[in-house]
Design a protein around this motif. Structure first.
Motif, mmCIF file in Angstrom:
data_model
loop_
_atom_site.group_PDB
_atom_site.id
_atom_site.type_symbol
_atom_site.label_atom_id
_atom_site.label_comp_id
_atom_site.label_asym_id
_atom_site.label_seq_id
_atom_site.Cartn_x
_atom_site.Cartn_y
_atom_site.Cartn_z
ATOM 1 N N THR A 282 0.642 -1.519 0.358
ATOM 2 C CA THR A 282 -0.011 -0.139 0.161
ATOM 3 C C THR A 282 1.043 1.677 0.337
ATOM 4 N N VAL A 283 0.326 2.081 -0.329
ATOM 5 C CA VAL A 283 1.107 3.467 -0.190
ATOM 6 C C VAL A 283 -0.197 4.967 0.290
ATOM 7 N N ASN A 284 0.885 5.414 0.798
ATOM 8 C CA ASN A 284 0.432 6.341 1.392
ATOM 9 C C ASN A 284 0.823 7.733 2.223
ATOM 10 N N PRO A 285 0.407 8.905 1.732
ATOM 11 C CA PRO A 285 1.178 10.135 1.820
ATOM 12 C C PRO A 285 2.739 9.807 2.919
ATOM 13 N N ASP A 286 2.346 9.271 3.608
ATOM 14 C CA ASP A 286 3.218 10.016 5.476
ATOM 15 C C ASP A 286 4.194 8.652 5.100
ATOM 16 N N ASP A 287 3.842 7.803 3.948
ATOM 17 C CA ASP A 287 4.744 6.333 4.424
ATOM 18 C C ASP A 287 4.559 5.778 6.017
ATOM 19 N N GLY A 288 3.773 5.740 6.665
ATOM 20 C CA GLY A 288 3.172 4.974 7.601
ATOM 21 C C GLY A 288 3.571 3.807 8.091
ATOM 22 N N PRO A 289 3.242 3.095 9.190
ATOM 23 C CA PRO A 289 3.175 1.872 10.171
ATOM 24 C C PRO A 289 2.306 1.161 8.731
ATOM 25 N N ARG A 322 -7.494 9.662 -4.022
ATOM 26 C CA ARG A 322 -7.466 11.162 -3.371
ATOM 27 C C ARG A 322 -6.140 11.190 -3.945
ATOM 28 N N LEU A 323 -5.116 11.398 -4.186
ATOM 29 C CA LEU A 323 -4.039 11.957 -4.634
ATOM 30 C C LEU A 323 -3.711 12.204 -6.348
ATOM 31 N N SER A 324 -3.783 13.642 -6.758
ATOM 32 C CA SER A 324 -3.538 13.733 -8.256
ATOM 33 C C SER A 324 -2.304 12.093 -8.454
ATOM 34 N N LEU A 325 -2.395 12.801 -9.927
ATOM 35 C CA LEU A 325 -0.799 11.720 -10.548
ATOM 36 C C LEU A 325 -0.095 12.386 -10.089
ATOM 37 N N ALA A 326 0.427 13.657 -9.949
ATOM 38 C CA ALA A 326 1.455 15.031 -9.447
ATOM 39 C C ALA A 326 2.153 14.452 -8.217
ATOM 40 N N ARG A 327 1.577 14.065 -7.458
ATOM 41 C CA ARG A 327 1.668 14.279 -6.262
ATOM 42 C C ARG A 327 1.541 12.232 -5.863
ATOM 43 N N MET A 328 1.531 11.296 -6.854
ATOM 44 C CA MET A 328 1.576 10.163 -7.014
ATOM 45 C C MET A 328 2.874 10.079 -7.841
ATOM 46 N N LEU A 329 4.142 11.187 -8.531
ATOM 47 C CA LEU A 329 4.888 11.154 -9.138
ATOM 48 C C LEU A 329 5.528 10.731 -7.974
ATOM 49 N N ALA A 330 5.891 11.880 -6.563
ATOM 50 C CA ALA A 330 6.403 11.742 -6.219
ATOM 51 C C ALA A 330 6.854 10.982 -5.034
ATOM 52 N N ALA A 331 6.726 9.555 -5.073
ATOM 53 C CA ALA A 331 6.726 8.358 -4.972
ATOM 54 C C ALA A 331 7.353 7.173 -5.927
ATOM 55 N N PRO A 332 8.377 7.122 -6.101
ATOM 56 C CA PRO A 332 8.612 6.413 -6.525
ATOM 57 C C PRO A 332 9.198 5.118 -5.747
ATOM 58 N N GLY A 333 10.084 4.241 -6.967
ATOM 59 C CA GLY A 333 10.412 3.070 -5.359
ATOM 60 C C GLY A 333 9.589 1.564 -6.084
#
Length: 607
Positions: A282-289, A322-333
């Motif tokens: 899963t992916v979330n904005p704060d990369d939490g637990p 929930r997230l825009s594609l622009a914000r999604m692009l900030a989370a590669p990996g």
């Protein structure tokens, strides 16, 4: 968005002397191979992986030693990890390095457990900030490689705080070797309880140093981090589904003889018996637990499916609303953000949202996965045997039937079943909800996805022109019958995912099963509280000897099982934990009781 990815290291020029230095400074400086001979397990902790020369040299020395330890665990922390291609280039022609390159993980923060030589050699690679990772490691090392201390190669401001952090992973007799023992470092190590000495055979390299941990006072370890069943050679696992099979596999790879007991006539007959299911992170904005645990678990699942040769689909799309594609692009990996059009091309239908593409995710038959793990574990199966109670005794635990007769005994018992096992969980049962789920089968579907698609529900092609879709979720509902209303709910989800104009007609077909769900949607993995006063921290809470639980898998049993099994084995035997300390607490079975106790003493606390 906080990125789970770790920036790769800059490529360093090849060092022709690195392997030789690894053997002369770190291996010889820690008294190896002599010190690991005759041992069940030997743990090496390294402070800088670099291009892996120390690991490869240690692994090679272990393989060459006929008196080697049964299992070698090499734990290394590296803030800027090398790229896979850099490793391949640095070790061209090396057979062992080729195996490392083949298993090299995506560069995401956290611990990555890589297995070699049939599981007898494990590399636990911690990627991310060195200070954070050293604090989050849960292990006791037999030997420590203090690498990365040369001033011209410093990646971190190595200081007394970091040395103290390293010392927390030492126990009396732990040795240390470094290629650059400065006066300040020697003074700091001495203050921490290490006896300093030269590296044998390195008179020409006076800056190299070695040390041995000899603390002046007895060490006190957190009671909640003590192994549940140190030295155990046998284990009883109650539950023959995904959780139980994964525990049997992990424990058997640590040398335990395992017996798996289940009330049903075959393995994977309850919630693990669905014909298909998904696995992905899963992916979330704060990369939490939640995101970090699911990522670690998904990567472990991906590796184990390949290792066992279990057929599975490769790749999975999860729609992002929930997230825009622009914000999604900030989370590669390990996951790839895709536009709606790009995702639609993979799915084979119009999609209204962007999506995450998990190259290592996919779908698998959970029954086939369960049977493969059980076969690889060589565990004894005792099916059609219901366990009604547990009874402690001097050497472990008795399992009893409804008449109070003993079924079996062992020093270690793992409760790894589903909702039918709630009576055995005691107070933990109060924190779990039994949730009914119905999935539906379409034999003639207007759209079958090219890869599994998840979002508001999921769709998995069955390989025969049909598909499975679902799933419903009703708390406390024990009705076993297929229901038309739930069929319609599933078909509506399918219609929305597919972008269809109307719900396709389909005869009632599918399966009903029940999940155990915790309030925070994470599993329960670990030991139960020992009798007596409760501690105010999970790490300080003493646990019942020889008893572990592995349950509450909700709808993620496929994706959680591999990691859960490894964690149970580590908690039971005291080997390095495959998860960071924060994630151990996140899945600890006692977390809800601790939160209740805190709220009782301080009603203003929110959680």
């Amino acid at each position: 968005m906080k990125s789970p990815a770790v920036a790769p290291a800059e490529v360093e020029p090849p060092d022709p002397h690195a392997m030789d230095r690894a053997r002369r400074v770190f291996i010889a400086g820690n008294g190896l191979p002599g010190r690991w001979q005759g041992r069940e397990r030997f743990v090496v902790l390294e402070t800088g992986f670099g291009l892996g020369h120390n690991f490869l040299a240690t692994w090679d020395a272990w393989r060459q030693d006929p008196a080697r330890c049964e299992r070698l665990v090499f734990v290394s922390v590296e803030p800027p990890p090398p790229r896979c291609e850099d490793l391949a280039r640095a070790h061209a022609g090396c057979v062992l390095a080729a195996q490392l390159v083949d298993r090299w993980p995506p560069l995401t923060a956290g611990l990555h457990a890589l297995s070699f030589d049939g599981g007898r050699v494990e590399l636990l690679l911690g990627l991310g900030d060195t200070r954070h990772m050293m604090r989050e490691l849960v292990l006791q090392a037999d030997a420590i490689y203090l690498d990365g201390f040369a001033p011209q190669h410093r990646r971190e401001p190595w200081d007394e705080w970091l040395l103290k952090s390293v010392s927390r992973h030492a126990e009396p007799g732990t040795t240390v070797a470094t290629s650059h023992m400065s006066r300040a470092m020697g003074k700091a190590l001495s203050a921490l309880g290490f006896e300093i000495g030269p590296v044998p055979g390195l008179a020409s390299k006076p800056e190299a140093g070695a040390a041995r941990f000899a603390p002046r006072h007895a060490l006190q370890r957190p009671a909640g981090r003590e192994p549940l069943a140190p030295g155990a050679r046998r284990a009883l696992i109650v539950g023959a589904g995904l959780a139980g099979a994964a525990c049997a596999l992990a424990l058997s790879r640590q040398g335990l003889a395992c017996t798996v007991i289940d009330a049903l006539p075959g393995p994977a007959q309850a919630s693990s018996g669905n014909p298909a299911g998904l696995f992905h992170g899963t992916v979330n904005p704060d990369d939490g637990p939640h995101a970090r645990f699911n990522r670690a678990a998904a990567l472990a699942t991906q590796r184990l499916l390949v290792e066992l040769g279990v057929p599975h689909s490769q790749g999975l799309l999860r729609l992002e609303t929930r997230l825009s594609l622009a914000r999604m692009l900030a989370a590669p990996g390990y996951v790839q953000p895709l536009s709606a059009d790009a995702a639609a091309a993979l799915a084979g239908t119009a999609l209204r949202h962007p999506a995450w593409f998990y190259p290592g995710g996919g779908a698998v038959d959970p029954g086939a996965y369960t049977r493969a793990m059980l076969a690889a574990s060589a565990a004894e199966l005792r099916l059609g045997t219901a366990v009604a109670a547990l009874e402690p005794h001097a050497d472990g635990w008795h399992l009893l039937d409804a008449a109070g007769q003993r079924i079996a005994s062992a020093p270690l018992v793992v409760l790894a079943g589903g909702h039918a096992q709630l009576p055995l969980l005691g107070e933990l049962a109060e924190d779990l909800v039994v949730q009914r789920g119905q999935i539906s089968h379409l034999t003639d579907a207007p759209w079958c996805p090219g890869v599994p698609v998840a979002g508001d529900g999921y769709v998995i092609a069955d390989g025969r022109g049909g598909l499975w879709c679902g799933a419903t979720a009703q708390d406390g509902d024990l009705d076993p019958a297929l229901r038309e209303a739930d069929q319609l709910d599933n078909l509506q989800r399918y219609t929305r995912l597919a972008g269809l104009g109307e719900v396709p007609p389909a005869p009632l077909a599918g399966r009903v099963a029940w999940r155990l769900v915790a309030p925070d949607r994470l599993p329960l993995i670990g030991g139960l509280a020992a009798p007596g006063p409760r501690a105010d921290q999970l790490r300080l809470q003493p646990r019942c000897a020889g008893l572990a639980v592995c349950t509450g898998f909700a709808s993620r049993g496929i994706g959680w099982a591999a990691m859960a099994g490894r964690l149970v084995a580590a908690l039971a035997l005291g080997s390095p934990r495959p998860l960071e300390a924060e994630l151990l607490d996140a899945v600890d079975p006692l977390r809800f009781a601790l939160r209740r106790a805190r709220r009782a003493t301080n009603p203003g606390l929110a959680g």
